[in-house]
Design a protein around this motif. Structure first.
Motif, PDB file in Angstrom:
ATOM      1  N   VAL A   1      11.421   6.037  -6.741  1.00  0.00           N
ATOM      2  CA  VAL A   1      10.582   4.969  -6.923  1.00  0.00           C
ATOM      3  C   VAL A   1       9.314   5.143  -6.158  1.00  0.00           C
ATOM      4  CG1 VAL A   1      12.202   3.230  -6.642  1.00  0.00           C
ATOM      5  CG2 VAL A   1      11.100   4.035  -4.742  1.00  0.00           C
ATOM      6  N   TRP A   2       8.256   4.609  -6.948  1.00  0.00           N
ATOM      7  CA  TRP A   2       6.931   4.616  -6.280  1.00  0.00           C
ATOM      8  C   TRP A   2       6.768   3.821  -5.031  1.00  0.00           C
ATOM      9  CZ3 TRP A   2       3.600   8.547  -7.464  1.00  0.00           C
ATOM     10  CH2 TRP A   2       3.575   9.125  -8.436  1.00  0.00           C
ATOM     11  N   THR A   3       6.564   4.229  -3.936  1.00  0.00           N
ATOM     12  CA  THR A   3       6.541   3.484  -2.724  1.00  0.00           C
ATOM     13  C   THR A   3       5.011   3.340  -2.016  1.00  0.00           C
ATOM     14  OG1 THR A   3       8.603   3.817  -2.475  1.00  0.00           O
ATOM     15  CG2 THR A   3       7.521   3.238  -0.362  1.00  0.00           C
ATOM     16  N   PRO A   4       4.759   2.314  -1.693  1.00  0.00           N
ATOM     17  CA  PRO A   4       3.359   2.079  -0.924  1.00  0.00           C
ATOM     18  C   PRO A   4       3.597   3.058   0.348  1.00  0.00           C
ATOM     19  CG  PRO A   4       3.849  -0.014  -1.876  1.00  0.00           C
ATOM     20  CD  PRO A   4       5.125   0.907  -2.109  1.00  0.00           C
ATOM     21  N   LEU A   5       2.382   3.739   0.724  1.00  0.00           N
ATOM     22  CA  LEU A   5       2.667   4.627   1.800  1.00  0.00           C
ATOM     23  C   LEU A   5       2.864   3.935   3.177  1.00  0.00           C
ATOM     24  CD1 LEU A   5      -0.309   7.117   0.884  1.00  0.00           C
ATOM     25  CD2 LEU A   5       2.140   7.698   1.131  1.00  0.00           C
ATOM     26  N   PRO A   6       2.247   2.775   3.372  1.00  0.00           N
ATOM     27  CA  PRO A   6       2.486   1.939   4.579  1.00  0.00           C
ATOM     28  C   PRO A   6       4.091   1.673   4.675  1.00  0.00           C
ATOM     29  CG  PRO A   6       0.456   1.292   3.509  1.00  0.00           C
ATOM     30  CD  PRO A   6       1.271   2.076   2.557  1.00  0.00           C
ATOM     31  N   GLU A   7       4.941   1.347   3.544  1.00  0.00           N
ATOM     32  CA  GLU A   7       6.297   1.038   3.728  1.00  0.00           C
ATOM     33  C   GLU A   7       7.323   2.036   3.826  1.00  0.00           C
ATOM     34  OE1 GLU A   7       7.359  -1.276   0.207  1.00  0.00           O
ATOM     35  OE2 GLU A   7       5.474  -2.364   0.413  1.00  0.00           O
ATOM     36  N   VAL A   8       6.658   3.365   4.052  1.00  0.00           N
ATOM     37  CA  VAL A   8       7.383   4.586   4.054  1.00  0.00           C
ATOM     38  C   VAL A   8       8.195   4.605   5.524  1.00  0.00           C
ATOM     39  CG1 VAL A   8       7.633   7.171   4.401  1.00  0.00           C
ATOM     40  CG2 VAL A   8       6.553   6.042   2.294  1.00  0.00           C
ATOM     41  N   ALA A   9       7.339   4.218   6.292  1.00  0.00           N
ATOM     42  CA  ALA A   9       7.555   4.271   7.940  1.00  0.00           C
ATOM     43  C   ALA A   9       8.843   3.303   8.306  1.00  0.00           C
ATOM     44  CB  ALA A   9       6.427   3.859   8.796  1.00  0.00           C
ATOM     45  N   SER A  10       9.135   2.430   7.353  1.00  0.00           N
ATOM     46  CA  SER A  10      10.124   1.376   7.749  1.00  0.00           C
ATOM     47  C   SER A  10      11.500   1.734   6.865  1.00  0.00           C
ATOM     48  CB  SER A  10       9.737  -0.084   7.074  1.00  0.00           C
ATOM     49  OG  SER A  10       9.318   0.047   5.783  1.00  0.00           O
ATOM     50  N   LEU A  11      11.549   2.967   6.236  1.00  0.00           N
ATOM     51  CA  LEU A  11      12.597   3.400   5.327  1.00  0.00           C
ATOM     52  C   LEU A  11      13.473   4.447   6.319  1.00  0.00           C
ATOM     53  CD1 LEU A  11      10.986   3.928   2.166  1.00  0.00           C
ATOM     54  CD2 LEU A  11      12.192   2.001   2.621  1.00  0.00           C
TER      55      LEU A  11
END
Length: 155
Positions: free
Chosen positions: A112-122
């Motif tokens: 999936v394409w994930t917004p960069l700011p959301e990566v930290a919560s994964l």
């Protein structure tokens, strides 16, 4: 000690990064970068293009070499109980075609394409953080500081 040479794709477009959800044999999911092991006699440059196609269904072109990361995982932390060294070659890639799909008969359940700011919560592999740090800073040495493993960041 076991050893693995791998090639990873860092594809960032419009503030999003392409990541893949790896599902282990015990059913645990971890987000990672598209990529994987370099086969005997294979060039890492060719391996990253092959791995992107296999894991995501998309074709990619390499735009640049970002860097190399080497990490040793202790026997206590390694999946197979023996000390393991992983050497990862990171490339900036651009997707040129295809459609995202799960890896047929593989361990990647989705990409999936994930917004960069959301990566930290994964819950993610440390490889994601290494690749993004290389892409963001473009160090002349091709090397960034080791990523701390713990919390949402795994080996």
């Amino acid at each position: 000690m076991s050893f693995r040479l791998a090639a990873y794709a860092v594809c960032v477009e419009d503030g999003r990064v392409l990541i893949a959800r790896h599902v282990s044999a015990d059913g645990q999911s971890t987000w990672t970068l598209p990529g994987g092991g370099v086969e005997h006699g294979e060039d890492p440059f060719d391996a990253v293009i092959r791995e992107v196609a296999e894991e995501t269904g998309c074709t990619a072109v390499v735009e640049s070499l970002l860097g190399v990361d080497s990490r040793v995982i202790s026997a206590a932390e390694a999946r197979h109980g023996t000390e393991h060294q992983n050497v990862g070659v990171f490339y900036r890639v651009r997707i040129t075609g295809g459609r995202l799909r799960p890896e047929p008969d593989g361990v990647i359940a989705e990409s999936v394409w994930t917004p960069l700011p959301e990566v930290a919560s994964l819950l993610r592999s440390s490889l994601v953080d290494v690749g993004l740090a290389l892409a963001r800073t473009a160090p002349a040495t091709g090397h960034v500081a080791p990523v701390q493993v713990g919390g949402l960041v795994r080996h």
